[in-house]
Scaffold this motif. Sequence first.
Motif, PDB file in Angstrom:
ATOM      1  N   SER A 108       0.831  -1.202   0.000  1.00 33.72           N
ATOM      2  CA  SER A 108       0.000   0.000   0.000  1.00 33.72           C
ATOM      3  C   SER A 108       0.867   1.252   0.000  1.00 33.72           C
ATOM      4  O   SER A 108       2.059   1.219   0.330  1.00 33.72           O
ATOM      5  CB  SER A 108      -0.896   0.014   1.235  1.00 33.72           C
ATOM      6  OG  SER A 108      -0.123   0.191   2.410  1.00 33.72           O
ATOM      7  N   GLY A 109       0.243   2.382  -0.352  1.00 35.44           N
ATOM      8  CA  GLY A 109       0.948   3.651  -0.286  1.00 35.44           C
ATOM      9  C   GLY A 109       1.400   3.972   1.123  1.00 35.44           C
ATOM     10  O   GLY A 109       2.495   4.502   1.336  1.00 35.44           O
ATOM     11  N   ASP A 110       0.559   3.648   2.098  1.00 32.33           N
ATOM     12  CA  ASP A 110       0.920   3.907   3.500  1.00 32.33           C
ATOM     13  C   ASP A 110       2.167   3.121   3.898  1.00 32.33           C
ATOM     14  O   ASP A 110       2.999   3.614   4.673  1.00 32.33           O
ATOM     15  CB  ASP A 110      -0.241   3.524   4.427  1.00 32.33           C
ATOM     16  CG  ASP A 110      -1.400   4.509   4.340  1.00 32.33           C
ATOM     17  OD1 ASP A 110      -1.182   5.636   3.858  1.00 32.33           O
ATOM     18  OD2 ASP A 110      -2.516   4.147   4.752  1.00 32.33           O
ATOM     19  N   GLU A 111       2.301   1.902   3.365  1.00 27.50           N
ATOM     20  CA  GLU A 111       3.475   1.104   3.726  1.00 27.50           C
ATOM     21  C   GLU A 111       4.741   1.683   3.099  1.00 27.50           C
ATOM     22  O   GLU A 111       5.807   1.671   3.725  1.00 27.50           O
ATOM     23  CB  GLU A 111       3.293  -0.353   3.305  1.00 27.50           C
ATOM     24  CG  GLU A 111       4.416  -1.245   3.826  1.00 27.50           C
ATOM     25  CD  GLU A 111       4.145  -2.725   3.670  1.00 27.50           C
ATOM     26  OE1 GLU A 111       4.782  -3.512   4.396  1.00 27.50           O
ATOM     27  OE2 GLU A 111       3.301  -3.096   2.824  1.00 27.50           O
ATOM     28  N   ILE A 112       4.638   2.183   1.878  1.00 31.39           N
ATOM     29  CA  ILE A 112       5.800   2.826   1.258  1.00 31.39           C
ATOM     30  C   ILE A 112       6.259   4.016   2.099  1.00 31.39           C
ATOM     31  O   ILE A 112       7.443   4.180   2.384  1.00 31.39           O
ATOM     32  CB  ILE A 112       5.470   3.292  -0.171  1.00 31.39           C
ATOM     33  CG1 ILE A 112       5.244   2.089  -1.090  1.00 31.39           C
ATOM     34  CG2 ILE A 112       6.604   4.166  -0.728  1.00 31.39           C
ATOM     35  CD1 ILE A 112       4.846   2.458  -2.505  1.00 31.39           C
ATOM     36  N   ILE A 113       5.303   4.836   2.513  1.00 33.32           N
ATOM     37  CA  ILE A 113       5.628   6.013   3.334  1.00 33.32           C
ATOM     38  C   ILE A 113       6.263   5.592   4.653  1.00 33.32           C
ATOM     39  O   ILE A 113       7.283   6.146   5.086  1.00 33.32           O
ATOM     40  CB  ILE A 113       4.365   6.856   3.577  1.00 33.32           C
ATOM     41  CG1 ILE A 113       3.875   7.449   2.261  1.00 33.32           C
ATOM     42  CG2 ILE A 113       4.636   7.953   4.603  1.00 33.32           C
ATOM     43  CD1 ILE A 113       2.484   8.048   2.333  1.00 33.32           C
ATOM     44  N   ALA A 114       5.675   4.588   5.295  1.00 37.51           N
ATOM     45  CA  ALA A 114       6.214   4.108   6.574  1.00 37.51           C
ATOM     46  C   ALA A 114       7.622   3.571   6.400  1.00 37.51           C
ATOM     47  O   ALA A 114       8.512   3.813   7.238  1.00 37.51           O
ATOM     48  CB  ALA A 114       5.304   3.026   7.153  1.00 37.51           C
ATOM     49  N   ALA A 115       7.865   2.830   5.310  1.00 38.60           N
ATOM     50  CA  ALA A 115       9.188   2.257   5.057  1.00 38.60           C
ATOM     51  C   ALA A 115      10.225   3.359   4.868  1.00 38.60           C
ATOM     52  O   ALA A 115      11.335   3.283   5.421  1.00 38.60           O
ATOM     53  CB  ALA A 115       9.136   1.351   3.838  1.00 38.60           C
TER      54      ALA A 115
END
Length: 222
Positions: A108-115
């Motif tokens: 997800s986009g949220d996971e990319i940001i978190a990473a």
Amino acid sequence: MSIEVLLVDDHALVRTGIRHILDEAPGLTVISEASSGEEAVEIAREKQPDVVLMDVNMPGIGGLEATRKLAHVAPDVKVIVVSVHAKDPYPSRLMEAGAQGYLTKDCSGDEIIAAVKKVHAGERYLAADIARQLADSLLSGGKGTPLDQLSQRELQVMLMIIQGHTVQSISDKLFLSPKTVSTYRHRLFQKLDVDNDVGLARFAIRHGLLDESAMDSPPETQ
């Protein structure tokens, strides 16, 4: 201060999608894009981004070699791999090459940001399925497939062969002599028990390194 990100993928549509995600996130800025491993190394050397989001299968040296080179020429730049490949040897070898994170392209986009934020803060970030796979590999001693016996350089040469590169092309891109590349090629045949490049491609398909459609135009390394 904003986290500066370099996007590396040979598909413009993928870069556009990730850029849109990051541009919407406070504190993240995409400072440049690259469509090959060579271009990624040059841009990272020049602009010194905080984080590189790196694809694996690209024209030229590809993401594995680019990650390895970045660890030497821009050691402060942190690499997160974003790939369609979730199965080993990709995750383990990319982490060994210097990547600090590994995501699959269905994240997800949220996971990319978190990473990006976690890796920038000095932590590692692995997608949950990647983390489980690496843990299982560690518990089993890391001897799950014949690919485990390959060195980093042997794996890199293999990936370039199955993508259709000739011996001379591999020699030029990896700064090795054609004789050295041919030696790596024959070692691959011996270690993986294949007879030629078509056999190597079929092996790669069985182990999830190459899409079966690639056999429509099998590699012919000269």
